[in-house]
Design an enzyme around this catalytic site. Structure first.
Site, PDB file in Angstrom:
ATOM      1  N   HIS A 159       0.859  -1.195   0.000  1.00 31.61           N
ATOM      2  CA  HIS A 159       0.000   0.000   0.000  1.00 31.61           C
ATOM      3  C   HIS A 159       0.893   1.243   0.000  1.00 31.61           C
ATOM      4  CE1 HIS A 159      -2.896   3.013   1.230  1.00 31.61           C
ATOM      5  NE2 HIS A 159      -3.845   2.168   0.869  1.00 31.61           N
ATOM      6  N   GLU A 173      -3.706   2.270  -7.327  1.00 31.13           N
ATOM      7  CA  GLU A 173      -4.168   3.327  -6.431  1.00 31.13           C
ATOM      8  C   GLU A 173      -3.300   4.567  -6.608  1.00 31.13           C
ATOM      9  OE1 GLU A 173      -6.434   1.588  -2.862  1.00 31.13           O
ATOM     10  OE2 GLU A 173      -4.315   1.559  -2.354  1.00 31.13           O
TER      11      GLU A 173
HETATM   12  C1  PEP Z   1      -6.910   3.024   0.238  1.00 30.18           C
HETATM   13  O1  PEP Z   1      -6.310   3.469   1.199  1.00 30.18           O
HETATM   14  O2  PEP Z   1      -6.578   1.917  -0.211  1.00 30.18           O
HETATM   15  C2  PEP Z   1      -7.969   3.819  -0.350  1.00 30.18           C
HETATM   16  C3  PEP Z   1      -8.341   3.535  -1.558  1.00 30.18           C
HETATM   17  O3  PEP Z   1      -8.506   4.836   0.429  1.00 30.18           O
HETATM   18  P1  PEP Z   1      -9.773   5.780   0.080  1.00 30.18           P
HETATM   19  O4  PEP Z   1     -10.834   4.884  -0.549  1.00 30.18           O
HETATM   20  O5  PEP Z   1     -10.205   6.339   1.373  1.00 30.18           O
HETATM   21  O6  PEP Z   1      -9.302   6.789  -0.897  1.00 30.18           O
END
Ligand code: PEP
Length: 249
Positions: free
Chosen positions: A97, A167
Site C-alpha cells: 500500500h 491506487e
Molecule cells: C486506500 O487506502 O486503499 C484507499 C483507496 O482509500 P480511500 O478509498 O479512502 O481513498
C-alpha cells in the site's frame, strides 16, 4: 479476454475497535439477505482479524490483513507474519500500500518478498501500485506504475490467486479521482506489465482500482475496461457505504 469475478475489498487502515465489528456483521447480514455476484473482503487492523473472521464465520465476506512481514517468523518485534494472519482466519493480505511504501520505506523488492510470503502462507496477496501527483503531472504515471508492477510481482504468482490494485497516491483519501480515460489507460498498462512479467499467468488476475471510490462513483469506475474490482478505504468503514459500492459492481 477471460475476466475473473470482481473483488471489492475494504481497507480499514488504522481504524476500528471491537465495536466496529457490528459494521462487518451488518455487511454480511445484508449480503445474506440479498447476495451479490462479486467477491467481498474486509481488511481490518491486525488486532481485529481473528475476531472479524469469527464474526463472519461461514459467510461470504472474506477477511484480509493490511500488511505482512517478508519472513515466516523471527526476531521482528511488532511485525506480523503471513502465516499468523492465515492462522487468525485471514484469506487475503494487502501488500505494498502506498502508505507503507511512503511511510515505512517499502521498496518494490520488499513488496515482492511480502507477496511471496503471502503465497507461502496460502494467502491471496493484493499488490498495490500507484503514482504520486508529481509523477502524474510529469507525464510519468504509466511508466512509474508499469515499473512498480514489474518490480513488485514475484514470478511465483503465476497460476496463483492474487490481485493488483492501482491506487494513484493523490486519489487516496482526497476525494479526487482520475478520469475514466486515465483509469482505463493505466489499467491497460498494468495488464500489459502483468503479462510481460508473468506470461499467461498475468492475464486473468483482477486489477482493482483504489482511491476515493464511493457509492456515487463506483458504477462508472467499475464499468471501465480492465477494472476488476475496487480497493476501498474510507467508504468501507460503514456497512451502508460499502454496500452501496458492492451493489454498484
Ligand atoms: C486506500 O487506502 O486503499 C484507499 C483507496 O482509500 P480511500 O478509498 O479512502 O481513498
Amino acid at each position: 479476454m477471460k475476466q475473473s469475478v470482481k473483488l471489492i475489498a475494504g481497507n480499514w487502515k488504522m481504524n476500528g475497535l471491537s465495536a466496529s465489528l457490528q459494521e462487518a456483521k451488518a455487511l454480511q447480514d445484508s449480503l445474506n439477505d440479498s447476495p451479490v455476484a462479486v467477491r467481498v473482503a474486509l481488511c481490518p487492523p491486525a488486532t481485529l482479524v481473528a475476531q472479524m473472521a469469527w464474526t463472519l464465520k461461514g459467510g461470504t465476506v472474506a477477511v484480509g490483513g493490511q500488511d505482512c512481514h517478508t519472513e515466516a517468523s523471527g526476531a521482528f518485534t511488532g511485525s506480523i507474519a503471513a502465516s499468523m494472519l492465515a492462522d487468525a482466519g485471514a484469506r487475503l493480505v494487502i501488500v505494498g500500500h502506498s502508505e507503507r511504501r511512503a511511510g515505512f520505506g517499502e521498496t518494490d523488492a520488499d513488496v515482492s518478498a511480502k507477496a511471496e510470503a503471502a503465497l507461502a502462507a496460502g494467502l491471496e496477496p493484493i499488490i498495490c501500485v500507484g503514482e504520486t501527483l508529481e509523477q502524474r503531472q510529469a507525464g510519468d504515471a504509466v511508466a512509474v506504475v508499469s515499473a512498480q508492477v514489474m518490480g513488485s510481482l514475484p514470478t511465483s504468482l503465476s497460476g496463483q490467486a492474487f490481485a493488483v490494485a492501482y491506487e494513484p497516491v493523490w486519489a487516496i483519501g482526497t476525494g479526487l479521482t482520475p478520469t475514466l480515460d486515465q483509469i482505463e489507460e493505466v489499467h491497460a498498462a498494468v495488464r500489459a506489465a502483468m503479462v510481460e512479467r508473468l506470461g499467461e499467468g498475468g492475464r486473468t488476475a483482477p486489477i482493482l482500482y483504489g482511491g476515493s471510490v464511493k457509492p456515487s462513483n463506483a458504477a462508472e469506475i467499475l464499468a471501465v475496461a480492465e477494472v476488476g474490482g475496487a480497493l476501498v478505504g474510507g467508504a468501507s468503514l460503514k456497512a451502508e457505504d460499502f454496500l452501496g459500492i458492492i451493489r454498484a459492481a
